[in-house]
Design an enzyme around this catalytic site. Structure first.
Site, PDB file in Angstrom:
ATOM      1  N   THR A   1       3.671   1.461   5.072  1.00 29.98           N
ATOM      2  CA  THR A   1       2.710   0.839   5.974  1.00 29.98           C
ATOM      3  C   THR A   1       3.239  -0.581   6.185  1.00 29.98           C
ATOM      4  OG1 THR A   1       1.376  -0.121   4.195  1.00 29.98           O
ATOM      5  CG2 THR A   1       0.744   2.090   4.948  1.00 29.98           C
ATOM      6  N   THR A   2       2.583  -1.343   7.028  1.00 28.36           N
ATOM      7  CA  THR A   2       2.914  -2.758   7.144  1.00 28.36           C
ATOM      8  C   THR A   2       1.921  -3.572   6.322  1.00 28.36           C
ATOM      9  OG1 THR A   2       3.825  -2.282   9.324  1.00 28.36           O
ATOM     10  CG2 THR A   2       3.465  -4.577   8.849  1.00 28.36           C
ATOM     11  N   HIS A   3       1.316  -2.921   5.337  1.00 32.77           N
ATOM     12  CA  HIS A   3       0.260  -3.527   4.531  1.00 32.77           C
ATOM     13  C   HIS A   3       0.835  -4.060   3.219  1.00 32.77           C
ATOM     14  CE1 HIS A   3      -2.233  -0.234   6.741  1.00 32.77           C
ATOM     15  NE2 HIS A   3      -1.960  -1.257   7.523  1.00 32.77           N
ATOM     16  N   LEU A   4       1.497  -5.211   3.304  1.00 32.51           N
ATOM     17  CA  LEU A   4       1.952  -5.913   2.110  1.00 32.51           C
ATOM     18  C   LEU A   4       0.971  -7.029   1.795  1.00 32.51           C
ATOM     19  CD1 LEU A   4       4.806  -4.939   3.602  1.00 32.51           C
ATOM     20  CD2 LEU A   4       5.716  -6.059   1.579  1.00 32.51           C
TER      21      LEU A   4
ATOM     22  N   GLN B   1       0.827  -1.207   0.000  1.00 29.15           N
ATOM     23  CA  GLN B   1       0.000   0.000   0.000  1.00 29.15           C
ATOM     24  C   GLN B   1       0.863   1.259   0.000  1.00 29.15           C
ATOM     25  OE1 GLN B   1      -2.096   1.066   3.637  1.00 29.15           O
ATOM     26  NE2 GLN B   1      -3.946   1.508   2.479  1.00 29.15           N
TER      27      GLN B   1
END
Length: 587
Positions: free
Chosen positions: A514-517, A346
């Site tokens: 973000t940590t949204h992988l 993201q």
């Protein structure tokens, strides 16, 4: 190797998805369930003892230890990948609760067309308009399929917010661009601090439709359907990278553990690092037999099981399948294989940093306190004449601005970043600075993927996961567009000076995104293009399920946790209502 007695279910990972599945199976069935978590145990009382910003926010106390296990990264297949010596662009959690303990709690649903992105985009624009080398595909589920599960997840966490589309009727004050909702949010919106209120008023004056951020930090005391009660948020500002000291922020340890701990058929083992899934794959009709893991004493353990769920973080789910030789690894040159494909991250940019003459009381807030503008998200706005597809959300958050991480930001007009003048200006602007963030979609490309690194290994001798990832023109142009819009809003807010985002270059591992992988074990309607079916069941191995954002075919502008939980609920229903009666394919 020590072999333990067989159990019905093994769940790898003790974060949101793993503990939610354990709660559902433990409460609705008599199955014996074991959760394996490589990190340590956690509870709410741990967080009230030591809220040390240096320890948690800077030294990353709650995160995975990069010295023992990391990843390697390259921008394209022609480069040599190098290991990340410390995590910065994303922060994988470790321990019970995982990243769900140190998240901010922003909880938006995805737009309906995100689940049918390929078919909807080609229908509207034609296949030629899609970016070259894209790997976009539909999910195999629709928003209508997902809506009841979104509602269940919101009730579970006690989300604070305002509906913008209630059963098809637009609601004033909510997100009018969102998909339909069957019910209002469980609790009212959180309080709106000064900076976020300024952002809201400016956006509204420009004809946009601002609304309160949907937050997993409830605005008031809330008791969920499982009977778990939590206090309302106190706006202390210690959310991101911290567990909540009073248990207000929704976390796996305060939402799911209280229910799980009452179930005698569920047990949790910490310090258990799973290395392999053992399986007998014969002519695409094999079964997994169990998992091997290293316990806290470094002993290798084999845990047999009838049903296995991978519920770790995106990268770890993918790596475990590759290490276990389950499925065909993705080969971008031949465009064959599925495991590892469609890696996305993201895109989050600090589009505009605003400097004011008046204090903003930035010490008050929470990770999800603020205002969102979605007028430029997805395909809700006119893309005529634009050189990119899709869009994103603008956020004016007030999340606490803790002094160590947030000190030292000064206007660009001050050329120096040291000395007495810099110190004076840094002190002056500490409470006079705000930021407009632009969070956008990241489309999937054929050349963005994960595989096992041929050179680097972890402390146990297993190959590290290799990421091949970079930004493309679509993301760069979208970032330029968002930055220009953020500057307009900032000027309408009356900022004295504004620093704009300089633009995207290559993917930067040193700047937090973000940590949204997402991706790696993606879902879909065909085993030729996906690892799991729409119930997150492995196409070739019917007693293996893969939960979490690794199943996302591509990234949305909306944070992934609501969709992760909704998909987990849907899978749990499929297991309880259908699979246990007939252990076969669900789709």
């Amino acid at each position: 190797m020590k072999t333990l007695p067989s159990v019905d279910v093994v769940i790898v990972g003790g974060g949101w998805t793993g503990l939610l599945m354990a709660k559902e199976l433990g409460s609705r069935t008599a199955l014996s369930v074991v959760v394996l978590e490589r990190g340590g145990s956690r509870k709410t009382d741990d967080y009230g003892e030591d809220m040390d910003e240096l320890d948690y926010s800077i030294r990353l106390r709650m995160m995975q230890n990069a010295a023992q296990e990391t990843v390697t990264l390259r921008h394209n297949p022609g480069e040599r990948a190098l290991p990340l010596r410390q995590f910065a662009s994303f922060l994988p959690g470790s321990g019970i609760g995982g990243a769900g303990e140190h998240w901010n709690g922003v909880f938006p649903r995805m737009l309906p067309d995100c689940f049918e992105l390929f078919s909807q985009s080609t229908k509207k624009y034609g296949a030629d308009r899609l970016p070259e080398d894209h790997s976009i595909q539909d999910w195999g589920v629709t928003y209508d399929d997902m809506e009841p599960y979104y509602a269940r997840a919101e009730r579970l966490l006690g989300i604070s917010g305002k509906a913008g589309n209630l059963r098809g009727k637009q609601m004033e004050g909510g997100n009018i661009f969102e998909g339909w909702r069957s019910e209002e949010n469980p609790t009212p919106p959180t309080k709106i601090p000064y900076f976020s209120a300024m952002f809201r008023d400016a956006a509204k004056s420009m004809g946009y439709h601002p609304y309160p951020v949907p937050a997993a930090t409830p605005s008031q005391t809330y008791t969920n359907p499982d009977g778990v009660s939590r206090a309302g948020c106190t706006y202390c500002g210690f959310c991101e990278r911290f567990g909540c000291m009073i248990g207000a922020k929704a976390q796996p340890t305060n939402i799911l553990l209280p229910v799980i701990q009452k179930r005698k058929n569920v047990s949790i083992r910490t310090g258990a690092q799973v290395r392999r899934i053992l399986h007998d794959a014969v002519q695409d009709k094999g079964k997994v037999r169990g998992v091997t893991y290293i316990d806290a004493s470094r002993q290798e353990i084999f845990q047999p099981a009838e049903l296995i769920f991978l519920a770790s973080w995106t990268l770890n789910n993918t790596r475990l399948l590759l290490l276990s030789k389950i499925g065909q690894p993705y080969d971008p040159a031949a465009n064959k294989g599925t495991v590892g494909r469609n890696l996305t991250h993201q895109l989050n940019i600090p589009a505009a940093t605003l400097f004011f003459d008046q204090p903003l009381n930035r010490f008050m807030g929470s990770g999800a306190t603020g205002i969102t503008v979605s007028d430029f998200n997805g395909d809700v706005f006119d893309h005529s004449g634009l050189s990119f597809l899709r869009g994103g959300n603008f956020l004016g958050l007030s999340n606490g601005a803790r002094p160590i991480a947030n000190f030292g930001t000064v206007p660009q007009s001050l050329k120096s970043n040291w000395g007495s003048e810099w110190k004076s200006k840094a002190l002056y602007y500490y409470d006079r600075t705000g930021r407009i963030t632009f969070e956008t979609e990241h489309l999937a490309y054929k050349s963005h993927y994960m595989d096992l690194d041929p050179s680097y290994k972890d402390y146990l001798g297993d190959p590290l996961l290799r990421l091949t990832l970079d930004w493309r023109d679509n993301e760069r142009r979208l970032a330029e567009f968002g930055t220009a819009k953020a500057l307009e809003i900032g000027r309408a807010m009356g900022a004295k000076e504004i620093t704009s985002f300089p633009g995207l270059r290559s993917y930067d591992v040193t700047r937090y995104q973000t940590t949204h992988l997402q991706g790696g074990t993606i879902m879909g309607n065909s085993p030729d293009r996906s690892v799991v079916n729409p119930y997150l069941q492995h196409w070739q191995i019917s007693n293996l399920f893969v939960l979490g954002a690794s199943s996302f075919p591509q990234n949305s502008a909306s944070n992934p946790t609501p969709t992760i939980l909704a998909l987990t609920y849907r899978t749990a229903d499929g297991i309880v209502d259908r699979y246990l009666k007939n252990p076969a394919a669900l789709a």
